[in-house]
Design a protein around this motif. Structure first.
Motif, PDB file in Angstrom:
ATOM      1  N   GLY A 136       0.797  -1.214   0.000  1.00 18.53           N
ATOM      2  CA  GLY A 136       0.000   0.000   0.000  1.00 18.53           C
ATOM      3  C   GLY A 136       0.825   1.257   0.000  1.00 18.53           C
ATOM      4  O   GLY A 136       2.046   1.233   0.169  1.00 18.53           O
ATOM      5  N   GLY A 137       0.167   2.385  -0.207  1.00 19.74           N
ATOM      6  CA  GLY A 137       0.815   3.687  -0.323  1.00 19.74           C
ATOM      7  C   GLY A 137       1.048   4.322   1.028  1.00 19.74           C
ATOM      8  O   GLY A 137       0.897   3.689   2.080  1.00 19.74           O
ATOM      9  N   ARG A 138       1.391   5.600   1.010  1.00 20.79           N
ATOM     10  CA  ARG A 138       1.707   6.269   2.257  1.00 20.79           C
ATOM     11  C   ARG A 138       0.489   6.975   2.830  1.00 20.79           C
ATOM     12  O   ARG A 138       0.554   7.563   3.880  1.00 20.79           O
ATOM     13  N   GLY A 139      -0.611   6.912   2.165  1.00 16.84           N
ATOM     14  CA  GLY A 139      -1.809   7.564   2.677  1.00 16.84           C
ATOM     15  C   GLY A 139      -2.925   7.399   1.676  1.00 16.84           C
ATOM     16  O   GLY A 139      -3.061   6.332   1.083  1.00 16.84           O
ATOM     17  N   VAL A 140      -3.702   8.440   1.473  1.00 17.90           N
ATOM     18  CA  VAL A 140      -4.809   8.330   0.543  1.00 17.90           C
ATOM     19  C   VAL A 140      -4.341   8.485  -0.906  1.00 17.90           C
ATOM     20  O   VAL A 140      -5.067   8.156  -1.824  1.00 17.90           O
ATOM     21  N   ASP A 141      -3.164   9.028  -1.088  1.00 11.37           N
ATOM     22  CA  ASP A 141      -2.665   9.175  -2.444  1.00 11.37           C
ATOM     23  C   ASP A 141      -2.038   7.868  -2.899  1.00 11.37           C
ATOM     24  O   ASP A 141      -1.609   7.050  -2.108  1.00 11.37           O
ATOM     25  N   THR A 142      -1.985   7.705  -4.165  1.00 13.39           N
ATOM     26  CA  THR A 142      -1.429   6.469  -4.681  1.00 13.39           C
ATOM     27  C   THR A 142      -0.161   6.777  -5.456  1.00 13.39           C
ATOM     28  O   THR A 142      -0.029   7.828  -6.064  1.00 13.39           O
ATOM     29  N   THR A 143       0.776   5.879  -5.400  1.00 11.39           N
ATOM     30  CA  THR A 143       2.024   6.071  -6.130  1.00 11.39           C
ATOM     31  C   THR A 143       2.069   5.164  -7.350  1.00 11.39           C
ATOM     32  O   THR A 143       3.027   5.175  -8.102  1.00 11.39           O
ATOM     33  N   ASP A 144       1.024   4.381  -7.536  1.00  9.45           N
ATOM     34  CA  ASP A 144       0.968   3.476  -8.676  1.00  9.45           C
ATOM     35  C   ASP A 144      -0.083   3.965  -9.669  1.00  9.45           C
ATOM     36  O   ASP A 144      -1.042   4.626  -9.294  1.00  9.45           O
ATOM     37  N   THR A 145       0.079   3.606 -10.929  1.00  7.52           N
ATOM     38  CA  THR A 145      -0.951   3.940 -11.900  1.00  7.52           C
ATOM     39  C   THR A 145      -2.049   2.885 -11.837  1.00  7.52           C
ATOM     40  O   THR A 145      -1.818   1.744 -11.421  1.00  7.52           O
ATOM     41  N   ALA A 146      -3.238   3.307 -12.252  1.00 11.10           N
ATOM     42  CA  ALA A 146      -4.356   2.373 -12.221  1.00 11.10           C
ATOM     43  C   ALA A 146      -4.071   1.161 -13.103  1.00 11.10           C
ATOM     44  O   ALA A 146      -4.435   0.027 -12.757  1.00 11.10           O
ATOM     45  N   ASN A 161     -16.459 -11.753  -6.560  1.00  8.90           N
ATOM     46  CA  ASN A 161     -17.647 -11.602  -7.412  1.00  8.90           C
ATOM     47  C   ASN A 161     -18.174 -10.178  -7.443  1.00  8.90           C
ATOM     48  O   ASN A 161     -19.336  -9.946  -7.776  1.00  8.90           O
ATOM     49  N   ALA A 162     -17.338  -9.236  -7.069  1.00  7.90           N
ATOM     50  CA  ALA A 162     -17.716  -7.823  -7.140  1.00  7.90           C
ATOM     51  C   ALA A 162     -17.185  -7.209  -8.427  1.00  7.90           C
ATOM     52  O   ALA A 162     -16.216  -7.693  -9.007  1.00  7.90           O
ATOM     53  N   ILE A 163     -17.844  -6.137  -8.871  1.00  7.97           N
ATOM     54  CA  ILE A 163     -17.259  -5.285  -9.899  1.00  7.97           C
ATOM     55  C   ILE A 163     -16.195  -4.440  -9.216  1.00  7.97           C
ATOM     56  O   ILE A 163     -16.463  -3.846  -8.170  1.00  7.97           O
ATOM     57  N   VAL A 164     -15.003  -4.399  -9.791  1.00 11.21           N
ATOM     58  CA  VAL A 164     -13.921  -3.632  -9.175  1.00 11.21           C
ATOM     59  C   VAL A 164     -13.530  -2.478 -10.094  1.00 11.21           C
ATOM     60  O   VAL A 164     -13.252  -2.685 -11.280  1.00 11.21           O
ATOM     61  N   ALA A 165     -13.532  -1.276  -9.522  1.00 16.21           N
ATOM     62  CA  ALA A 165     -13.081  -0.093 -10.257  1.00 16.21           C
ATOM     63  C   ALA A 165     -11.782   0.390  -9.633  1.00 16.21           C
ATOM     64  O   ALA A 165     -11.741   0.700  -8.440  1.00 16.21           O
ATOM     65  N   VAL A 166     -10.725   0.418 -10.434  1.00 12.81           N
ATOM     66  CA  VAL A 166      -9.461   0.971  -9.971  1.00 12.81           C
ATOM     67  C   VAL A 166      -9.263   2.262 -10.760  1.00 12.81           C
ATOM     68  O   VAL A 166      -9.230   2.261 -11.991  1.00 12.81           O
ATOM     69  N   THR A 167      -9.179   3.363 -10.027  1.00 12.71           N
ATOM     70  CA  THR A 167      -9.277   4.663 -10.691  1.00 12.71           C
ATOM     71  C   THR A 167      -8.010   5.487 -10.531  1.00 12.71           C
ATOM     72  O   THR A 167      -7.258   5.333  -9.577  1.00 12.71           O
ATOM     73  N   GLY A 168      -7.806   6.345 -11.488  1.00 14.77           N
ATOM     74  CA  GLY A 168      -6.630   7.210 -11.530  1.00 14.77           C
ATOM     75  C   GLY A 168      -6.716   8.067 -12.781  1.00 14.77           C
ATOM     76  O   GLY A 168      -7.793   8.520 -13.136  1.00 14.77           O
TER      77      GLY A 168
END
Lengths: 256, 256, 256
Positions: A136-146, A161-168
Motif C-alpha cells: 500500500g501507499g503512504r496515505g490516501v494518495d497512490t504512487t501506482d498507476t491504475a 464476485n464484485a465489480i472492481v473499479a481501480v481509478t486514476g
C-alpha cells in the motif's frame, strides 16, 4: 469523450430513479459527497448509529462503505448496515481508503469482504493491497498507476464476485473478465478533497440501476471524468474547480 | 506585502516536499482544511481511531492537534498520536480552540503541553488562557488583539520551547525572544469558518520544512494573509471569498 | 417579496447582537451551517462533548439540536446541553431530521420534546411524524407539502408551547393560533445539502432576539427564501448556487 461514452441512457435512469443512497463515509467528504449525489439527482442520506444504520440500509437503494475516518464504533455500525443491506438484497460498495497503509482498516476491510460487496472502488495502491499484492501507499494518495493495478483488480473481482473499479488518470472497471477503460478527467480532481470518495458514492448508487452493473459503474466513472474536464475549463484553481465540478454534474448531458 | 515577505523560498520547499500532514482537527473545518493544504501542495490525511492515529503519526511529516470539537475518545486518540509523533521525531502543532472558555479542553491542552509541541497557534484569548494569563473569550472568537497577547505568547514559547503564533489582524510569531509580525489579510477571513484552523494545519506542515522553524511558520502566516487580500479583491461575500481564497493559495507566487 | 417582508428590523437586530449559537448538528452540514450563520452576522460554535456541551449551552444565546447523524453518545450530550440551556433560560430549537422514518431518533425526539423547545423546524413529513400524524417519509426528503402538514404543525405547537415552522415550497410558522406564510425561495435550495439544517440554525439564533418569537422565526425563513431567489439568479448549478447563497445572505438588505 463522445456523447455515447457519457452513457446518457444510464444517466437518465439515475436521474429518474433518484437512488436513495445510504452513505457511511468519512468525516472529511460528507458535504461534497452529498452535493455530488444531489447534483446528479440522487438522494443521499448519512445514517450512522448502529440501530439506525441497520434499519436504513434495508430501505435505501444502495449502501456506501468508506473507511476514510474509520472508528471502532463506526466499524460496528457499518457491519450491521452491510448485513442488513445484503439480507434485503440491496447492493453495497466498498471504498477501501488507505487500506494497506493502515493496519486497523486493512483488517476491517478484509473481514467485510466476505459480506459480498456488489462493487469495490479504490486507487491502485488500495486495490493492490486489498488483493494482497502490495503493502500500500503512504496515505490516501497512490504512487501506482491504475493500469499497474489492473491484474490485482481482476483477481479481486474474481475472488469476491464484485465489480472492481481501480481509478486514476484512467479508470478501469472490471468483473474479472471484461474491462472497461474510462478516459478523461483532469489533474485538478486530485487537488480537491473527496472526488474519489464522491465517485464511490455515485458508483454505489449506480449499482441500484437496472441493466449491466459493470456498464453502470463505468458510466458513473464517465460522468465524473466528463465533469472534471468541463470544470477545469472554467476554473482558476481548486476552489472554483470544486464549484464548477458540481455545476457540471448538474448540467451533464445538456450539451453532452 | 512585498514579494520577499511572501517567502517564496519556503513556498517552493512546501510544494516540492508536499508534507504528509496528519490532521486531527474539528468536525466543522475538515473539508476546508484539506482543501487549503491541497491547494498549497501538501498531502492531508485525517486519521482518528487510536490505533491508526498512533501508527500514522509516526509516518506522517507533521501532526495537527485541533481541539475544536474535542470528545473523550478523540482526546485519547490525540494523546496516542502525539506520543507516537514525538517518539518518531515528528513535529506536532497545537491549536487550542476556545481554550479558556471551556474547562474540559483547557485541562486537556494543559496536560498535552508537556508533550513538547513544536508549535502552538491560537488567537489572543486562547494564547493568553494557555499561558495562564486570562480567563479566555466567549467562544472561538477573540475579544483581544494579537498584540495584547504578545507577552503571553512569548512567555508560553519560553515555557514550552515551542514556536508560538498568536494571530489576528496582525499575526505575531515568536520563539520567546525573536518576534515576526505578519501584516495583510482581510476582515472577510473571520466570516468564513476555518481560516484560522486551516492556518494551523499549514503551520503544522511548515514545521516539517528544512530551515528556521520560526521563519517557516511566519511564511505560512504570510501565505494565508496574502491569499486573503487576493480573495477579497475578487469576491462579493464570504461564499465567493472562500472559493477565491483556495484559488489564491493555488496560484500563490505566480504573480507574487 | 416586498422589502418589508424581509423584516429588515429583525435582520438589524440579528447582526448587531450577533447571537452566539451553540450548534449540535449533523456531520454533513456543519461547515455550511457555520458559514450561513457567519454570513448573517451570528457567532456559531459547535461544542459536543457532554461536559462541554452542558457548560457552553448555558453561556450561548441559543441552542440548535439537529438529529441528522444522531449517535448514542451525541444523544447523551444533547440531553445535557438542553437541560443546561433550559435551566439558564436560553431557547433551544429542535430540527427532527428524518423523524418518523427512523425509529431510534423518533424515540429520542419524542423524549426531548418534554424539555420545552422554544421552536421546532422540520419538513412536512417530520412535523407530521412528530405530531403523531404520519409514519414519515423515506429519508430527509419529504413527500408532503408544507401546507398539508399545517394542522399537524398547529397541534404540535399547542401541545409543546413551541413555535413550529414547517418548511417547503412555502414555509409556515405557527404558535398554534397565528400562522405566517413565507413565500419565495428556489427549487435549487433542495439540491444543496444543508439549506434546511442551516435555516434551523438561523431560526434557533433568532429565538434569542427581542420581540415576538413567531415574527423573528418567520423573518429567518424570509432571509433564506430571499437569498435563494438572489442566488438562483446568479448560478449555473448547485455548486455556484451554494456559493451565491452565502454571498446573498451577507449582502441581504443592501438592495432589499
Amino acid at each position: 469523450m463522445q456523447p455515447d461514452l457519457l452513457n446518457l441512457h444510464a444517466l437518465h435512469h439515475f436521474r429518474t430513479r433518484s437512488p436513495l443512497t445510504h452513505c457511511m463515509t468519512n468525516d472529511v467528504v460528507q458535504t461534497f459527497t452529498a452535493n455530488v449525489l444531489l447534483a446528479l439527482g440522487a438522494s443521499p442520506a448519512m445514517v450512522i448509529e448502529a440501530e439506525e444504520a441497520e434499519q436504513f440500509a434495508s430501505v435505501a437503494d444502495a449502501l456506501l462503505i468508506n473507511v476514510g475516518t474509520l472508528t471502532a464504533s463506526r466499524a460496528q455500525s457499518m457491519r450491521r448496515a452491510i448485513e442488513s443491506a445484503v439480507a434485503a438484497g440491496k447492493p453495497w460498495l466498498l471504498d477501501p481508503v488507505a487500506v494497506g497503509a493502515l493496519a486497523y482498516r486493512t483488517r476491517f476491510c478484509q473481514q467485510i469482504l466476505i459480506l459480498k460487496p456488489a462493487a469495490i472502488r479504490g486507487n491502485a495502491s488500495e486495490i493492490m493491497a486489498l488483493a494482497g499484492m502490495s503493502a500500500g501507499g503512504r496515505g490516501v494518495d497512490t504512487t501506482d498507476t491504475a493500469a499497474s493495478a489492473l491484474p490485482a483488480a481482476q483477481a479481486l473481482a474474481r475472488q469476491t464476485n464484485a465489480i472492481v473499479a481501480v481509478t486514476g488518470e484512467v479508470d478501469y472497471v472490471t468483473d474479472g473478465q471484461r474491462i472497461q477503460a474510462i478516459h478523461g478527467g483532469d489533474p485538478m480532481m486530485t487537488r480537491v478533497v473527496g472526488t474519489g470518495c464522491a465517485l464511490s458514492a455515485v458508483a454505489a448508487a449506480s449499482c441500484s440501476l437496472p441493466g449491466d452493473r459493470l456498464d453502470n459503474i463505468a458510466a458513473a466513472c464517465g460522468w465524473m471524468k466528463r465533469a472534471g474536464i468541463l470544470a477545469a475549463a472554467q476554473s482558476r484553481g481548486p476552489g472554483s474547480f470544486a464549484t464548477a465540478f458540481v455545476d457540471a454534474l448538474w448540467n451533464l448531458g445538456e450539451q453532452a
